[in-house]
Design a protein around this motif. Structure first.
Motif, mmCIF file in Angstrom:
data_model
loop_
_atom_site.group_PDB
_atom_site.id
_atom_site.type_symbol
_atom_site.label_atom_id
_atom_site.label_comp_id
_atom_site.label_asym_id
_atom_site.label_seq_id
_atom_site.Cartn_x
_atom_site.Cartn_y
_atom_site.Cartn_z
ATOM 1 N N THR A 1 -0.604 20.906 16.856
ATOM 2 C CA THR A 1 -0.395 20.685 15.429
ATOM 3 C C THR A 1 -1.128 21.732 14.600
ATOM 4 O O THR A 1 -0.573 22.287 13.641
ATOM 5 C CB THR A 1 -0.891 19.276 15.040
ATOM 6 O OG1 THR A 1 -0.187 18.302 15.809
ATOM 7 C CG2 THR A 1 -0.667 19.012 13.567
ATOM 8 N N VAL A 2 -2.363 22.015 14.974
ATOM 9 C CA VAL A 2 -3.183 22.955 14.203
ATOM 10 C C VAL A 2 -2.626 24.371 14.268
ATOM 11 O O VAL A 2 -2.564 25.085 13.251
ATOM 12 C CB VAL A 2 -4.642 22.929 14.702
ATOM 13 C CG1 VAL A 2 -5.477 23.977 13.969
ATOM 14 C CG2 VAL A 2 -5.253 21.541 14.510
ATOM 15 N N LEU A 3 -2.214 24.812 15.463
ATOM 16 C CA LEU A 3 -1.726 26.179 15.648
ATOM 17 C C LEU A 3 -0.242 26.334 15.351
ATOM 18 O O LEU A 3 0.245 27.449 15.175
ATOM 19 C CB LEU A 3 -2.008 26.650 17.079
ATOM 20 C CG LEU A 3 -3.484 26.835 17.457
ATOM 21 C CD1 LEU A 3 -3.610 27.114 18.951
ATOM 22 C CD2 LEU A 3 -4.120 27.961 16.649
ATOM 23 N N GLY A 4 0.492 25.230 15.337
ATOM 24 C CA GLY A 4 1.917 25.307 15.059
ATOM 25 C C GLY A 4 2.736 25.880 16.194
ATOM 26 O O GLY A 4 3.856 26.366 15.987
ATOM 27 N N GLN A 5 2.187 25.830 17.411
ATOM 28 C CA GLN A 5 2.891 26.315 18.608
ATOM 29 C C GLN A 5 2.583 25.376 19.769
ATOM 30 O O GLN A 5 1.547 24.702 19.782
ATOM 31 C CB GLN A 5 2.419 27.732 18.971
ATOM 32 C CG GLN A 5 2.868 28.828 18.015
ATOM 33 C CD GLN A 5 4.357 29.117 18.106
ATOM 34 O OE1 GLN A 5 5.013 28.798 19.101
ATOM 35 N NE2 GLN A 5 4.912 29.737 17.067
ATOM 36 N N PRO A 6 3.464 25.320 20.765
ATOM 37 C CA PRO A 6 3.157 24.514 21.944
ATOM 38 C C PRO A 6 1.871 24.999 22.627
ATOM 39 O O PRO A 6 1.612 26.207 22.692
ATOM 40 C CB PRO A 6 4.363 24.744 22.859
ATOM 41 C CG PRO A 6 5.468 25.167 21.928
ATOM 42 C CD PRO A 6 4.798 25.945 20.837
ATOM 43 N N VAL A 7 1.063 24.065 23.092
ATOM 44 C CA VAL A 7 -0.145 24.394 23.853
ATOM 45 C C VAL A 7 -0.030 23.674 25.191
ATOM 46 O O VAL A 7 -0.018 22.443 25.249
ATOM 47 C CB VAL A 7 -1.423 23.970 23.119
ATOM 48 C CG1 VAL A 7 -2.658 24.318 23.950
ATOM 49 C CG2 VAL A 7 -1.509 24.644 21.740
ATOM 50 N N VAL A 8 0.094 24.456 26.249
ATOM 51 C CA VAL A 8 0.379 23.931 27.588
ATOM 52 C C VAL A 8 -0.879 23.970 28.442
ATOM 53 O O VAL A 8 -1.621 24.960 28.432
ATOM 54 C CB VAL A 8 1.482 24.767 28.266
ATOM 55 C CG1 VAL A 8 1.774 24.232 29.667
ATOM 56 C CG2 VAL A 8 2.737 24.774 27.414
ATOM 57 N N VAL A 9 -1.134 22.909 29.187
ATOM 58 C CA VAL A 9 -2.257 22.873 30.124
ATOM 59 C C VAL A 9 -1.736 23.161 31.527
ATOM 60 O O VAL A 9 -0.776 22.534 31.984
ATOM 61 C CB VAL A 9 -2.973 21.514 30.095
ATOM 62 C CG1 VAL A 9 -4.034 21.433 31.198
ATOM 63 C CG2 VAL A 9 -3.612 21.283 28.732
ATOM 64 N N GLU A 10 -2.349 24.117 32.195
ATOM 65 C CA GLU A 10 -1.949 24.510 33.551
ATOM 66 C C GLU A 10 -3.146 24.382 34.482
ATOM 67 O O GLU A 10 -4.212 24.950 34.221
ATOM 68 C CB GLU A 10 -1.435 25.953 33.556
ATOM 69 C CG GLU A 10 -0.963 26.433 34.908
ATOM 70 C CD GLU A 10 -0.420 27.854 34.863
ATOM 71 O OE1 GLU A 10 -0.190 28.416 35.959
ATOM 72 O OE2 GLU A 10 -0.237 28.393 33.758
ATOM 73 N N ASN A 11 -2.998 23.629 35.557
ATOM 74 C CA ASN A 11 -4.081 23.438 36.517
ATOM 75 C C ASN A 11 -4.041 24.501 37.606
ATOM 76 O O ASN A 11 -3.005 24.711 38.237
ATOM 77 C CB ASN A 11 -3.992 22.057 37.165
ATOM 78 C CG ASN A 11 -4.130 20.937 36.158
ATOM 79 O OD1 ASN A 11 -3.143 20.471 35.594
ATOM 80 N ND2 ASN A 11 -5.351 20.512 35.924
ATOM 81 N N LYS A 12 -5.188 25.174 37.789
ATOM 82 C CA LYS A 12 -5.339 26.159 38.878
ATOM 83 C C LYS A 12 -6.660 25.851 39.569
ATOM 84 O O LYS A 12 -7.688 26.487 39.317
ATOM 85 C CB LYS A 12 -5.335 27.592 38.334
ATOM 86 C CG LYS A 12 -3.978 28.090 37.866
ATOM 87 C CD LYS A 12 -4.047 29.541 37.428
ATOM 88 C CE LYS A 12 -2.686 30.069 36.995
ATOM 89 N NZ LYS A 12 -1.751 30.215 38.105
#
Length: 328
Positions: free
Chosen positions: A58-69
């Protein structure tokens, strides 16, 4: 005599400078942002990264994806971020282990240097651990535990979620500060540690408050203290270990923060830091992070950098004094 042709080289240099300036001044972000969690899904770092990512969308206005490595005590995921393009679109949700402790434990096995290869964006949360024991054991306070350990050298076994992590260092710090001998038993995950405390296979464990909460509520374990400096707002009823007579000043917390690859433009770091600060002002996010066992502590990049340097120096002393190695 040939005259060196400097025009093409000068043009290339100007083009590179212009490209760098354009990157620094371009609106950010213009595409999805990935937060790499260097551990498997379901753990504390992962859970907090996901609730933070949800708000940052919401704050950045773009999708924020979490990726586990996961793997390598957090080092595989951290190294992946180090090698990623320095454009602000691949970030690390790092903990104290892979960013401030591992260089002293794993040394030559490290394939990156956290303090030079990763840029601090913002501290997110500090995460204290609690000391829990089987309720059938005779000690009910930290001082009673220390007295028992002093009378029974090596017979108090403490579980942690791995070698060289903040839980392990918490036990070593306790042993050295109190002048007692404790036996470290590393596990893979908090649930096994707690089950072995309940089953009597080990005497105590250092574990996150979130990991132990249900066991505490059900009366299956007894809580002796918390590793934060003073009573934690996360659990005001649990005494601070530092309040005990034998462990005055004792404190050791894990912490999670956001990092970017070295070379990420300063305006991008500033934008990300502001986004985190704005996200953490949300009462719902604040409450959720606290429910997960974290105490929100946003900081500027410079403040976070200074904090890491201070913590790293303290961790280095503990590792050296306890002679912790990957085989410990």
């Amino acid at each position: 005599m040939k005259v060196p042709c400097i025009i093409p080289r000068l043009g290339a240099l100007l083009l590179a400078l212009a490209s760098g300036a354009a990157l620094a001044q371009a609106p950010y972000p213009t595409k999805p942002v990935t937060i790499v969690v260097p551990f498997s899904a379901g753990g504390g770092v992962d859970a907090m990264a996901r609730v933070l990512a949800e708000k940052l969308r919401t704050v950045l206005g773009q999708p924020v994806v979490v990726e586990n490595k996961g793997g390598g005590s957090g080092m595989i995921g951290a190294q992946a971020v180090v090698k990623a393009p320095a454009d602000g679109y691949t970030l690390l949700m790092g903990s104290a282990g892979e960013t401030a402790i591992n260089p002293y434990v794993y040394k030559s096995r490290m394939q990156y240097a956290p303090q030079t290869d990763l840029l601090p964006v913002s501290l997110i949360v500090k995460v204290p651990n609690v000391v829990v024991v089987n309720p059938k054991l005779p000690y009910k306070t930290i001082d009673e535990l220390i007295a028992y350990a002093r009378a029974n050298p090596g017979k108090v076994r403490y579980g942690t979620s791995g070698v060289g992590n903040p839980q392990h260092l918490s036990g070593e710090l306790m042993a050295r500060q109190a002048g007692v001998q404790l036996t470290h038993v590393p596990y893979r995950g908090a649930s096994n540690q707690l089950l072995d405390v309940i089953g009597g296979n080990i005497e105590m464990t250092f574990v996150s408050l979130a990991g132990a909460r249900q066991f505490i509520k059900d009366g299956k374990v007894r809580t002796l203290g918390i590793t934060s400096p003073g009573n934690s707002p996360l659990a005001p009823a649990i005494p601070a270990i530092s309040d005990s007579a034998t462990l005055k000043g004792y404190t050791l917390e894990n912490w999670f923060g956001l990092f970017a690859p070295r070379g990420t433009p300063a305006p991008v770091i500033t934008r990300l830091n502001a986004a985190v600060a704005e996200a953490l002002k949300d009462p719902k996010l604040d409450a959720r992070l606290r429910d997960l066992g974290g105490n929100p502590n946003p900081a500027s990049p410079d403040q976070f950098k200074a904090f890491i340097q201070q913590e790293s120096a303290r961790f280095a002393r503990i590792v050296e004094d306890a002679k912790i190695t990957p085989e410990s």
